[in-house]
Design an enzyme around this catalytic site. Structure first.
Site, PDB file in Angstrom:
ATOM      1  N   HIS A  16      52.990  10.504  12.770  1.00  0.00           N
ATOM      2  CA  HIS A  16      51.753  10.645  12.804  1.00  0.00           C
ATOM      3  C   HIS A  16      50.892  11.187  13.731  1.00  0.00           C
ATOM      4  O   HIS A  16      49.741  10.478  14.094  1.00  0.00           O
ATOM      5  CB  HIS A  16      50.512   9.991  11.342  1.00  0.00           C
ATOM      6  N   HIS A  18      48.014  14.630  15.162  1.00  0.00           N
ATOM      7  CA  HIS A  18      47.122  15.402  15.303  1.00  0.00           C
ATOM      8  C   HIS A  18      46.753  16.411  16.214  1.00  0.00           C
ATOM      9  O   HIS A  18      46.633  15.937  17.222  1.00  0.00           O
ATOM     10  CB  HIS A  18      45.666  15.324  15.214  1.00  0.00           C
ATOM     11  N   LEU A  19      47.319  17.650  16.124  1.00  0.00           N
ATOM     12  CA  LEU A  19      47.982  18.901  17.629  1.00  0.00           C
ATOM     13  C   LEU A  19      46.905  19.724  17.572  1.00  0.00           C
ATOM     14  O   LEU A  19      46.389  20.332  18.256  1.00  0.00           O
ATOM     15  CB  LEU A  19      49.087  18.996  17.839  1.00  0.00           C
ATOM     16  N   LYS A 102      51.245  16.691   2.892  1.00  0.00           N
ATOM     17  CA  LYS A 102      49.502  15.802   3.183  1.00  0.00           C
ATOM     18  C   LYS A 102      49.010  15.565   2.254  1.00  0.00           C
ATOM     19  O   LYS A 102      48.490  16.421   1.386  1.00  0.00           O
ATOM     20  CB  LYS A 102      50.225  15.952   4.020  1.00  0.00           C
ATOM     21  N   HIS A 139      47.064   9.782   2.829  1.00  0.00           N
ATOM     22  CA  HIS A 139      45.616   9.331   3.283  1.00  0.00           C
ATOM     23  C   HIS A 139      44.976   8.153   2.265  1.00  0.00           C
ATOM     24  O   HIS A 139      44.588   9.006   1.248  1.00  0.00           O
ATOM     25  CB  HIS A 139      44.952  10.452   4.008  1.00  0.00           C
ATOM     26  N   HIS A 177      49.357   6.089   8.186  1.00  0.00           N
ATOM     27  CA  HIS A 177      48.214   4.593   9.221  1.00  0.00           C
ATOM     28  C   HIS A 177      47.307   3.540   8.386  1.00  0.00           C
ATOM     29  O   HIS A 177      46.056   3.628   7.851  1.00  0.00           O
ATOM     30  CB  HIS A 177      46.825   5.626   9.885  1.00  0.00           C
ATOM     31  N   ASP A 250      48.885   8.908  14.610  1.00  0.00           N
ATOM     32  CA  ASP A 250      47.144   9.461  14.486  1.00  0.00           C
ATOM     33  C   ASP A 250      46.448   9.759  15.716  1.00  0.00           C
ATOM     34  O   ASP A 250      44.975   9.542  15.974  1.00  0.00           O
ATOM     35  CB  ASP A 250      46.890   8.444  13.401  1.00  0.00           C
TER      36      ASP A 250
END
Ligand SMILES: NC(=O)N[C@@H](CC(=O)O)C(=O)O
Ligand SMILES: [Zn+2]
Ligand SMILES: [Zn+2]
Length: 347
Positions: A16, A18-19, A102, A139, A177, A250
């Site tokens: 998990h 975020h780029l 997602k 989420h 998460h 995350d």
């Protein structure tokens, strides 16, 4: 023979991450690439990554941004909306590059405005995902303003996730998460195709970290940190050896100015020291022997990917995290900024 303990692990995967994109991506990507072979890359860009075509283009931008001579495989995801079609799911599946879809409840978190307004609108799409084996990544927080912020995950589980998994009993689900003991219990007793990622910040910190001597915007993330009993339960789950729990940082970079603001963004940056921090948590409870499976095996197995073949090595040596990092013309403040860490990546 060296007396300093070292720890060698099969190279882990971050399930998990975020780029972001562009210059910001270029700034943070090397931190992940140094540690992880692959990552499940979140699609909450602006605009959101809602089609296979967009996901493949993002995949290529990530590859083009890799530091020269490095190897890394981005595992792409699609952003579920009320309008995602079954045809799109089949396209995604056939692409071979998209590993999950997602589900952000609209308004639940960063860049979730385009998310799902009511999951019932997606039942046709979920049926196709169930049939094709495409995982739903969740989420898990309700957006009902009457629900207390600390209860949003627990209520989501009751109101949404339990009914969805009953309606689609073969749907593969990753509860992302997780932060509560209720989520741990649900995943533990659910069928084998229901799993969860656990971040390192939710295992290191309880909600007091938000308010220690004043308000700490760099400890603000979603789902928000929880009380100590929940933190302990997450550590127990991650170190239990159960294949249902695996590493997902995350890591969610935001610039310093957007965090240190009257309305600060949610997200904690941990990619600069991710595996080192997980090692710290596992060591604290005498479970370093369980780290490799959690970090390197369970996620790959769930996603039906081969386990990585090379390895990384950590050494028990104190070092200081940077006070801030470059972030595409701005800066970001990582977790533990300017503070000591006990494990160091050496190869
Ligand atoms: N975790 C966060 O607090 N923020 C994430 C979004 C998310 O994972 O919910 C982000 O994209 O910034
Ligand atoms: Zn989230
Ligand atoms: Zn996230």
């Amino acid at each position: 023979m060296s007396l300093i303990p070292t720890l060698t692990l099969t190279r882990p995967d971050d399930c998990h991450l975020h780029l972001r994109d562009g210059e910001q991506m270029r700034a943070v990507l090397p931190d992940t690439v140094r540690r992880f072979a692959r990552a499940i890359v979140m699609p909450n860009l602006r605009p959101a990554v809602v089609t296979t075509e967009m996901a493949l283009a993002y995949h290529d931008r990530i590859l083009a941004a890799l530091p020269p001579g490095t190897q890394f495989e981005p595992l792409m995801t699609l952003y579920l909306t009320d309008n995602t079609t079954s045809t799109e799911i089949i396209l995604a599946k056939n692409s071979g590059a998209i590993h999950g879809v997602k589900y952000y409840p609209a308004g639940a978190t960063t860049n979730s405005a385009a998310g799902v307004s009511d999951i019932a609108r997606c039942y046709g799409t979920l049926a196709t995902m169930e049939e094709t084996g495409m995982p739903l990544l969740v989420h898990g927080e309700v957006t009902d303003p009457e629900v207390d912020v600390f209860d949003k995950e627990k209520i989501f589980l009751e109101r949404v996730l339990v009914p969805v998994t009953q309606r689609f009993p073969r749907l593969r689900v990753v509860f992302e998460h997780i932060t509560t003991s209720e989520a741990v219990d649900f995943v533990t007793s659910a069928s084998n195709h229901i799993a969860a990622t656990i971040t390192v910040h939710h295992m290191l910190l309880n909600r007091n970290a938000l308010f220690q001597g004043g308000i700490h915007p760099h400890h603000y993330c979603l789902p928000v940190l929880k009380r100590e009993t929940h933190r302990r339960k997450l550590v127990a789950a991650a170190t239990s050896g159960s294949p249902k729990f695996f590493l997902g940082t995350d890591s969610a970079p935001h610039s310093r100015s957007t965090k240190e603001s009257a309305c600060g963004c949610a997200g904690i940056y941990t990619a600069h020291a991710a595996i080192e921090l997980y090692a710290e948590v596992f060591e604290q409870v005498g479970a370093l022997d369980k780290l490799e499976a959690f970090a390197s095996f369970h996620g790959a197995d769930f996603y039906r990917l081969p386990r990585n073949r090379d390895s990384i090595t950590l050494k028990k040596e104190s070092w200081k995290a940077a006070t801030e990092l470059e972030f595409g013309g701005e800066t970001l403040v990582p977790l533990r900024a300017g503070e000591s860490l006990g494990w160091k990546l050496i190869g």
